[in-house]
Design an enzyme around this catalytic site. Structure first.
Site, PDB file in Angstrom:
ATOM      1  CG  HIS A   1      -1.757   1.180   1.432  1.00  0.00           C
ATOM      2  ND1 HIS A   1      -3.135   1.160   1.317  1.00  0.00           N
ATOM      3  CD2 HIS A   1      -1.443   2.462   1.746  1.00  0.00           C
ATOM      4  CE1 HIS A   1      -3.616   2.369   1.542  1.00  0.00           C
ATOM      5  NE2 HIS A   1      -2.607   3.177   1.813  1.00  0.00           N
ATOM      6  CD  GLU A   2       1.951   3.448   3.893  1.00  0.00           C
ATOM      7  OE1 GLU A   2       2.029   4.433   3.135  1.00  0.00           O
ATOM      8  OE2 GLU A   2       1.218   3.419   4.893  1.00  0.00           O
TER       9      GLU A   2
ATOM     10  CG  HIS B   1       0.465   6.007  -0.982  1.00  0.00           C
ATOM     11  ND1 HIS B   1      -0.620   6.604  -1.577  1.00  0.00           N
ATOM     12  CD2 HIS B   1      -0.009   5.383   0.134  1.00  0.00           C
ATOM     13  CE1 HIS B   1      -1.704   6.352  -0.862  1.00  0.00           C
ATOM     14  NE2 HIS B   1      -1.359   5.612   0.172  1.00  0.00           N
TER      15      HIS B   1
END
Length: 266
Positions: free
Chosen positions: A54-55, A58
């Site tokens: 998820h990170e 980004h």
């Protein structure tokens, strides 16, 4: 001096993946004496892997949008210790899972927004994280909506169902346009400067506010009713997600609190 962002995948992340794979194998084969503990390791490991990705999503999107600093910060190594808020990104979300079976999102990596031009790019950077959770949810539920569960052991099916629920809740909650969450990050570039300045002081408390709101019984029931309905549409039954959570909480077995309907051989 080598650039930290170009050292490849972090050994820490690879170690988490290895634990997830081995515990998943133990759940599938029934190798573990305590099936619940193997489910706990498998789901927790897979959840941490999804948080790292998820990170990473980004950071990778920010890199291609113009913020080259994410390389030097080590965000592209998938090392959870490199994230700006390791506590918010990894520790608290795992605690939320253990406490209430809620897939709450973590804190985002630090993106130098001044390096990026274009409102669509800023929105896409924020959307990249929840979209990763959506992808995970699709993968976890695929055996259910493809009707490909023949031969899948009950414990592994329950674990997948629970993991799918975590990914769905994470995707939905993180898409809510509340300051501090990715949903707000998607719409923020399109708001006026005055509104953004007014909202900025409360942004750090967005995650806490979501957690607090979910503790309201009426909100909690309505939210999980919606989650269950969505999962049923994907072929995952309420019983399977319930047993996934019940089995995940392996310590309940020692207290005699585990539901016998969800008991699987260990």
């Amino acid at each position: 001096m080598p650039r930290t962002g170009r050292q490849g995948i972090s050994p820490i992340f690879l170690g988490i993946v290895a634990v997830t794979a081995v515990s998943g194998w133990a759940v599938w084969t029934g190798f573990a004496e305590q099936a619940g503990f193997a489910v706990f390791l498998f789901v927790t490991g897979a959840w941490i892997v999804s948080l790292c990705l998820h990170e990473y999503a980004h950071a990778r999107t920010a890199l291609h949008s113009g913020d080259l600093s994410v390389e030097d910060k080590g965000y592209l190594t998938l090392n959870p210790l490199k994230y700006t808020h390791a506590l918010l990104s990894i520790v608290l979300p795992v605690i939320f899972v253990i406490m209430g079976g809620i897939g709450l999102p973590g804190g985002a990596v630090y993106i130098e927004r001044g390096r990026i031009t274009g409102r669509w790019k800023h929105s896409l950077i924020s959307a990249a994280g929840p979209l990763t959770n959506v992808l995970f949810a699709v993968v976890c539920t695929a055996p259910f909506w493809l009707d490909a569960l023949d031969g899948v052991p009950p414990a592994f099916r329950y674990a997948l169902a629970f993991l799918a629920m975590l990914q769905v809740t994470a995707a939905i909650l993180n898409s809510v346009p509340i300051p501090g969450l990715d949903g707000y990050g998607v719409i923020e570039p399109w708001l006026s400067y005055r509104i953004r300045r007014q909202v900025e002081p409360v942004a750090p408390f967005g995650l806490i506010a979501v957690f607090g709101i979910l503790w309201i019984p009426e909100v909690n029931i309505a939210f999980f009713d919606a989650i269950d309905a969505l999962l049923r549409g994907l072929g995952v039954s309420d019983f399977e997600t319930y047993c996934g959570l019940d089995t995940y909480r392996f310590w309940q077995e020692f207290w005699g609190e585990q539901d016998p309907r969800c008991t699987v051989p260990g």
